[in-house]
Design an enzyme around this catalytic site. Structure first.
Site, mmCIF file in Angstrom:
data_model
loop_
_atom_site.group_PDB
_atom_site.id
_atom_site.type_symbol
_atom_site.label_atom_id
_atom_site.label_comp_id
_atom_site.label_asym_id
_atom_site.label_seq_id
_atom_site.Cartn_x
_atom_site.Cartn_y
_atom_site.Cartn_z
ATOM 1 N N GLU A 158 0.797 -1.238 0.000
ATOM 2 C CA GLU A 158 0.000 0.000 0.000
ATOM 3 C C GLU A 158 0.827 1.284 0.000
ATOM 4 O OE1 GLU A 158 -2.808 -0.506 3.212
ATOM 5 O OE2 GLU A 158 -3.546 -2.387 2.399
ATOM 6 N N GLU A 263 -6.409 -10.424 -1.339
ATOM 7 C CA GLU A 263 -7.184 -10.183 -0.110
ATOM 8 C C GLU A 263 -8.666 -10.123 -0.462
ATOM 9 O OE1 GLU A 263 -5.698 -6.850 2.188
ATOM 10 O OE2 GLU A 263 -3.615 -7.390 1.803
HETATM 11 O O1 9MR Z 1 -7.605 -7.967 8.360
HETATM 12 C C1 9MR Z 1 -6.697 -7.134 9.061
HETATM 13 C C2 9MR Z 1 -7.346 -6.639 10.343
HETATM 14 O O2 9MR Z 1 -7.514 -7.723 11.234
HETATM 15 C C3 9MR Z 1 -6.504 -5.548 10.964
HETATM 16 O O3 9MR Z 1 -7.197 -5.007 12.070
HETATM 17 C C4 9MR Z 1 -6.223 -4.476 9.933
HETATM 18 C C5 9MR Z 1 -5.386 -3.361 10.523
HETATM 19 O O4 9MR Z 1 -4.911 -2.481 9.571
HETATM 20 O O5 9MR Z 1 -5.543 -5.048 8.834
HETATM 21 C C6 9MR Z 1 -6.340 -5.961 8.163
HETATM 22 O O6 9MR Z 1 -5.688 -6.438 7.000
HETATM 23 C C7 9MR Z 1 -5.347 -5.468 6.014
HETATM 24 C C8 9MR Z 1 -4.143 -5.994 5.287
HETATM 25 O O7 9MR Z 1 -3.110 -6.285 6.177
HETATM 26 C C9 9MR Z 1 -3.660 -4.995 4.234
HETATM 27 N N1 9MR Z 1 -4.730 -4.620 3.356
HETATM 28 C C10 9MR Z 1 -5.976 -4.203 3.953
HETATM 29 C C11 9MR Z 1 -6.440 -5.263 4.953
HETATM 30 C C12 9MR Z 1 -7.776 -4.891 5.533
HETATM 31 O O8 9MR Z 1 -7.637 -3.714 6.303
#
Ligand code: 9MR
Length: 375
Positions: A158, A263
């Protein structure tokens, strides 16, 4: 006497039926997503700590049956794996590697460099030299420990704004725009036996996609290795940008790298932020009942629409199976999904293929059928 016997027979029949229903409550039988898509692309899931530690027996059986790739949802992020300057915490990541080995599941480690979920000590860094020290030490230590043990790394996650320019992260501010090439250079050195990817959301959108292409070209022009790109795929079931996804697959594949959907989830709930597809965690909205319409159950019409959207998307994926190496869902079941708390906290979303009881949904069966038809 006859009536008594008859009543007993009914009681026994009900008991047997009850036991049968309980035992088969969430059974998928022999159907398997990873088998259905074998030879096409890997089918992955995000795993949380309790799934990695196999705390729930049924989930522990279901996950390796259905998936042949996995991404740690949180446990390899910097705030967990590297909580203080000289402290690394590898416990759960080591368990994940062992889990992958046990079941033959390919692990995509997530992630090395990301502006979010950074440990507090990094957020407090003010000078460029200290950040550079963190950057080099973090990438080298973590990537080398798991070289050849994990299949791949999301090296940078990102890094882009929606308009395709570089996000004003602490890394850009302190290290300058070449930090992405440097991250890949360090990762390639530390992990020569591991695939290296760039991962982002909304990079199927033309402007942001152009930014991602620029990053990939720049890494290659520097003579540094990059093996693939991950389009995250956090979309809404009513608004899956199929044409843009198709253009993206073609354009990214033309760069000579693997394309992945890393994802994937399809929200079914209204999006009050008006920014569909975004995983920008600063874009949140307040709760109200109107925007949480399916607290009890998912209406059949919505279930069908979700299944159709997944089917349309996978029809496209299958068309480009030569270019796509993996499709990973962001979680196993609806209960686990981050979309229950984003962009609004405390809602009941239904974005994945298994429901809260780990029972396969209509979308699951539709994808199995689709894979069979396109054998
Ligand atoms: O699914 C993840 C969630 O449990 C966390 O709280 C969150 C924190 O930023 O991150 C989520 O996963 C992210 C991933 O690592 C990167 N892309 C976006 C995902 C959804 O936020």
């Amino acid at each position: 006497m006859k009536t008594k016997r008859f009543n007993l027979a009914i009681v026994i029949a009900i008991a047997v039926l009850f036991i049968f229903c309980t035992v088969t409550k969430n059974k998928v039988g022999n159907t398997s997503l990873q088998k259905a898509f074998q030879g096409k692309f890997l089918i992955g899931t995000a795993l949380n700590a309790s799934q990695i530690e196999e705390k729930e027996p049924y989930a522990s059986k279901l996950i390796p049956q259905q998936f042949n790739a996995a991404t740690p949802e949180n446990i390899m992020k910097a705030e967990i794996i590297h909580p203080a300057w000289d402290t690394y915490n590898f416990d759960l990541a080591d368990k994940l590697v062992a889990y992958g080995k046990k079941y033959g599941i390919k692990i995509n480690a997530h992630n090395l460099i990301w502006h979010s979920q950074l440990p507090p000590f990094v957020r407090r860094i003010t000078d460029a030299d200290s950040l550079k020290m963190y950057f080099e030490d973090h990438i080298t230590t973590v990537a080398s420990r798991y070289d050849g043990k994990v299949y791949s790394w999301d090296v940078v996650n990102e890094a882009l704004n929606e308009d395709g320019t570089l996000r004003n992260s602490i890394f850009l501010q302190k290290l300058g725009p070449d930090y992405i090439v440097e991250a890949f250079r360090l990762a390639a050195k530390a992990a020569p036996n591991t695939k290296l990817y760039y991962n982002d959301y909304n990079i199927e959108q033309p402007e942001k996609r152009a930014g991602a292409i620029e990053i990939i070209k720049k890494i290659k022009a520097a003579g540094v290795r990059i093996d693939g790109v991950g389009i995250q795929g956090h979309w809404h079931m009513n608004d899956v940008p199929l044409e843009k996804i198709e253009e993206s697959i073609k354009e990214f594949a033309a760069l000579g790298i693997e394309v992945m959907f890393t994802e994937l989830d399809l929200s079914v709930l209204p999006n009050p932020t008006g920014r569909p597809g975004s995983a920008d965690i600063s874009q949140t909205a307040a709760y109200n009942e109107k925007i949480n319409p399916y607290t009890k159950a998912l209406p059949d019409s919505v279930q069908k629409k979700l299944a159709q959207s997944y089917s349309d998307l996978f029809t496209l994926f299958l068309k480009y199976k030569k270019n796509i190496s993996r499709v990973t869902f962001w979680g196993v079941d609806d209960g686990q999904s981050w979309l229950n708390d984003f962009p609004v906290r405390g809602r009941t979303n239904y974005a994945l293929l298994f429901d809260r009881n780990l029972k396969p949904k209509e979308a699951y069966y539709k994808l199995i059928e689709l894979a069979k038809q396109k054998q």
